[in-house]
Design a protein around this motif. Structure first.
Motif, short mmCIF file in Angstrom:
data_model
loop_
_atom_site.label_atom_id
_atom_site.label_comp_id
_atom_site.label_asym_id
_atom_site.label_seq_id
_atom_site.Cartn_x
_atom_site.Cartn_y
_atom_site.Cartn_z
N ILE A 233 -15.47 51.38 -36.97
CA ILE A 233 -16.54 50.58 -36.59
C ILE A 233 -16.93 50.75 -34.96
CG2 ILE A 233 -17.34 48.09 -36.37
CD1 ILE A 233 -16.98 49.20 -39.32
N GLY A 234 -15.77 50.72 -34.22
CA GLY A 234 -16.04 50.61 -32.78
C GLY A 234 -14.83 50.48 -32.15
N ALA A 235 -14.81 50.73 -30.78
CA ALA A 235 -13.47 50.21 -30.03
C ALA A 235 -13.80 49.24 -28.88
CB ALA A 235 -13.17 51.67 -29.48
N VAL A 236 -12.57 48.55 -28.53
CA VAL A 236 -12.55 47.64 -27.64
C VAL A 236 -11.54 48.40 -26.40
CG1 VAL A 236 -11.95 45.42 -26.47
CG2 VAL A 236 -12.91 45.70 -28.91
N ALA A 237 -12.19 48.58 -25.16
CA ALA A 237 -11.35 49.28 -24.28
C ALA A 237 -11.03 48.35 -23.12
CB ALA A 237 -12.31 50.31 -23.35
N LEU A 238 -9.54 48.50 -22.84
CA LEU A 238 -8.90 47.53 -22.06
C LEU A 238 -7.89 48.13 -21.09
CD1 LEU A 238 -8.09 44.75 -24.74
CD2 LEU A 238 -9.81 44.26 -23.07
N GLY A 239 -8.16 48.15 -19.79
CA GLY A 239 -7.18 48.84 -19.06
C GLY A 239 -7.58 49.90 -18.39
N ALA A 240 -7.20 50.37 -17.37
CA ALA A 240 -7.70 51.43 -16.26
C ALA A 240 -7.54 52.86 -17.13
CB ALA A 240 -6.88 51.67 -15.16
N GLY A 241 -8.68 53.44 -17.28
CA GLY A 241 -8.50 54.70 -18.16
C GLY A 241 -8.87 54.61 -19.59
N SER A 242 -8.96 53.31 -20.07
CA SER A 242 -9.21 53.03 -21.41
C SER A 242 -10.54 53.81 -21.97
CB SER A 242 -8.74 51.65 -21.69
OG SER A 242 -10.13 50.96 -20.91
N ALA A 243 -11.73 53.42 -21.10
CA ALA A 243 -12.85 54.00 -21.59
C ALA A 243 -12.96 55.39 -22.04
CB ALA A 243 -13.96 53.55 -20.28
N ASN A 244 -12.25 56.34 -21.08
CA ASN A 244 -12.47 57.55 -21.58
C ASN A 244 -11.68 57.89 -22.81
OD1 ASN A 244 -14.43 58.27 -19.60
ND2 ASN A 244 -12.83 58.87 -18.16
N ALA A 245 -10.47 57.33 -22.86
CA ALA A 245 -9.69 57.48 -24.04
C ALA A 245 -10.51 57.06 -25.37
CB ALA A 245 -8.44 56.65 -23.81
N CYS A 246 -11.09 55.73 -25.27
CA CYS A 246 -11.65 55.25 -26.45
C CYS A 246 -12.81 56.22 -26.81
CB CYS A 246 -12.48 53.78 -26.15
SG CYS A 246 -10.92 52.58 -26.08
N ILE A 247 -13.40 56.76 -25.83
CA ILE A 247 -14.81 57.59 -26.32
C ILE A 247 -14.27 58.82 -26.88
CG2 ILE A 247 -16.48 59.15 -25.06
CD1 ILE A 247 -16.70 56.91 -22.66
N ALA A 248 -13.18 59.27 -26.41
CA ALA A 248 -12.47 60.55 -27.19
C ALA A 248 -12.20 60.37 -28.62
CB ALA A 248 -11.20 61.02 -26.46
N VAL A 249 -11.61 58.97 -28.97
CA VAL A 249 -11.18 58.56 -30.25
C VAL A 249 -12.48 58.30 -31.07
CG1 VAL A 249 -10.25 56.81 -31.63
CG2 VAL A 249 -9.15 57.43 -29.63
N LEU A 250 -13.36 57.80 -30.48
CA LEU A 250 -14.71 57.37 -31.16
C LEU A 250 -15.53 58.92 -31.63
CD1 LEU A 250 -16.20 54.42 -29.38
CD2 LEU A 250 -14.86 54.49 -31.53
N ALA A 251 -15.41 59.71 -30.33
CA ALA A 251 -16.36 60.99 -30.89
C ALA A 251 -15.56 61.68 -31.74
CB ALA A 251 -16.12 61.88 -29.51
N ARG A 252 -14.08 61.47 -31.96
CA ARG A 252 -13.41 62.43 -33.09
C ARG A 252 -13.43 61.67 -34.54
NH1 ARG A 252 -7.80 64.18 -30.52
NH2 ARG A 252 -7.57 64.82 -32.42
N THR A 253 -13.77 60.63 -34.55
CA THR A 253 -13.86 59.82 -35.80
C THR A 253 -15.12 59.20 -36.55
OG1 THR A 253 -13.26 57.77 -34.65
CG2 THR A 253 -11.46 59.12 -35.36
N GLY A 254 -16.17 59.54 -35.30
CA GLY A 254 -17.29 59.04 -35.83
C GLY A 254 -17.94 57.58 -35.37
N GLY A 255 -17.05 56.85 -34.66
CA GLY A 255 -17.40 55.68 -34.07
C GLY A 255 -18.56 55.72 -33.06
N THR A 256 -19.24 54.68 -33.09
CA THR A 256 -20.63 54.58 -32.33
C THR A 256 -20.71 53.56 -31.42
OG1 THR A 256 -21.76 53.68 -34.10
CG2 THR A 256 -21.83 56.10 -34.02
N ARG A 257 -19.71 52.53 -31.28
CA ARG A 257 -19.94 51.42 -30.46
C ARG A 257 -18.49 51.31 -29.52
NH1 ARG A 257 -23.38 46.36 -33.17
NH2 ARG A 257 -24.97 47.75 -33.82
N LEU A 258 -18.80 51.08 -28.27
CA LEU A 258 -17.76 50.82 -27.41
C LEU A 258 -17.83 49.65 -26.56
CD1 LEU A 258 -14.98 51.86 -25.95
CD2 LEU A 258 -16.45 53.33 -24.57
N ALA A 259 -17.03 48.80 -26.60
CA ALA A 259 -16.99 47.31 -25.64
C ALA A 259 -15.84 47.49 -24.58
CB ALA A 259 -16.57 46.04 -26.55
N LEU A 260 -16.63 47.62 -23.26
CA LEU A 260 -15.91 47.74 -22.21
C LEU A 260 -15.35 46.65 -21.47
CD1 LEU A 260 -18.17 50.64 -20.93
CD2 LEU A 260 -15.86 50.89 -21.68
#
Length: 372
Positions: A233-260
């Motif tokens: 469905i999407g990801a919630v990014a918490l902590g330093a460096g979390s945004a890029n890590a979540c983008i990588a996970v979403l890009a590889r699994t088809g997720g399209t929403r990221l809450a920063l």
């Protein structure tokens, strides 16, 4: 009460001092609450140390703090859910734009809460336990349920597994993360998360079916493997460096929403400096540049990314539904635990500044609390 004691920030970047303030009368949809316990969040010392830049609307003197537990002293004329003497906990929003921090801040003996952002404290919780919830819970709910973010369906009394997919929570042992894991599971979604090895079992106990070590170089690979073929469905990014890590996970699994919900770099070092200028220039430049790069990276991968403001539910339909319906139900059927565990560091208003300093020094899977 005609007056009460408060811990105020008398000027930008000043340490908290004790004073006496006139006790306000609650408005039509408000409660006057005798505060018995408060919790400290990173935003409190960020405001104290950087409000000239980050909270430029905040005028001093100001009362800081968001997490309140206590009992009702008086109710406004339209309040129907609460009575005088009832134990409650809720989200104080005095430091938000357009609010009155002296009237609505948490760090004082009496404060005004909105009925929309308050719920009754069950007998099973102490005030110290209830105080850990408001801001972390509200921020997690905004990330998961607001249409601007993941837009999930809210939990209900009969929610089962929706079979609708996976929510990624990067930073599952943080205050927001613990609440996000619980709320997503209560809403019927699968959850995968990250934490340090010492906190992994705690995050699993909250409902995550897989927990990767956030410091591991294979953390993204581990989450992708755990997700498998399930839709994300999407990801919630918490902590330093979390945004890029979540983008990588979403890009590889088809997720399209990221809450920063975090800046790319901590402000703890900057807050501790004697002078904000010129040290703030490279810090905020790095934050701005890193944020822009992450947003561009997300856009290129078809991911909609947006920052979460935890108290924004004050002004939308989520606030009264969360605090008036969802939270009481989840506490009653034990699908929501009051976490992180409170770490009581003192009693009285004089202890709050030390509590802010303790939180800024670093706390793992616990929340700093002061009894009043």
């Amino acid at each position: 009460m005609s007056s009460h004691a408060a811990a105020i920030m008398p000027a930008p970047r000043a340490r908290l001092t004790a004073t006496t303030l006139p006790t306000p009368t609650p408005g039509p949809d408000e409660l006057l609450v005798r505060v018995r316990a408060v919790a400290v969040n990173p935003v409190d010392w960020v405001i104290q140390g950087t409000s000239r830049v980050t909270y430029r609307w905040l005028r001093t003197p100001a009362v800081l703090g968001s997490d309140v537990a206590g009992e009702v002293l008086a109710t406004g004329e339209n309040v129907t859910r609460f009575r005088v003497g009832q134990r409650v906990f809720g989200l104080a929003t005095g430091t938000d734009r357009g609010r009155d921090p002296l009237r609505e801040g948490a760090f004082q003996d009496a404060t005004v809460l909105s009925e929309r952002l308050t719920t009754a404290t069950p007998a099973s919780l102490t005030d110290e336990e209830a105080a850990v919830l408001p801001l972390g819970l509200s921020t997690a709910a905004c990330a998961l349920f607001q249409p601007a973010h993941l837009g999930l369906s809210l939990p209900s009394a009969d929610t089962g597994d929706r079979g609708a997919g996976v929510v990624v929570v990067w930073g599952g042992s943080t205050s927001v993360g613990m609440n996000a894991v619980q709320l997503a599971r209560a809403a019927g979604y699968d959850v995968v998360s990250t934490a340090s090895p010492r906190n992994a079992d705690l995050v699993r106990s909250l409902g995550a079916d897989a927990v990767a070590d956030h410091d591991s170089p294979t953390a993204v690979d581990d989450l992708v493997a755990a997700i498998g073929s399930r839709p994300v469905i999407g990801a919630v990014a918490l902590g330093a460096g979390s945004a890029n890590a979540c983008i990588a996970v979403l890009a590889r699994t088809g997720g399209t929403r990221l809450a920063l919900a975090s800046t790319p770099y901590s402000l703890a070092g900057l807050v501790g400096r004697r002078r904000l200028f010129p040290a703030m220039i490279p810090v905020f430049s790095r934050i701005g540049l890193a944020t822009a790069r992450s947003m561009l990276r997300a856009r290129r991968r078809g991911i909609r990314a947006a920052f979460v403001w935890g108290s924004s539910l004050r002004d939308d339909a989520l606030g009264p539904r969360l605090w008036g319906e969802v939270v009481p139900q989840l506490l009653a059927d034990e699908r929501l635990r009051a976490l992180p565990e409170p770490m009581v560091v003192g009693t009285g208003l004089a202890a709050i500044q030390n509590a802010l300093d303790r939180q800024r020094a670093g706390v793992s899977a616990r929340k700093v609390v002061v009894r009043l």
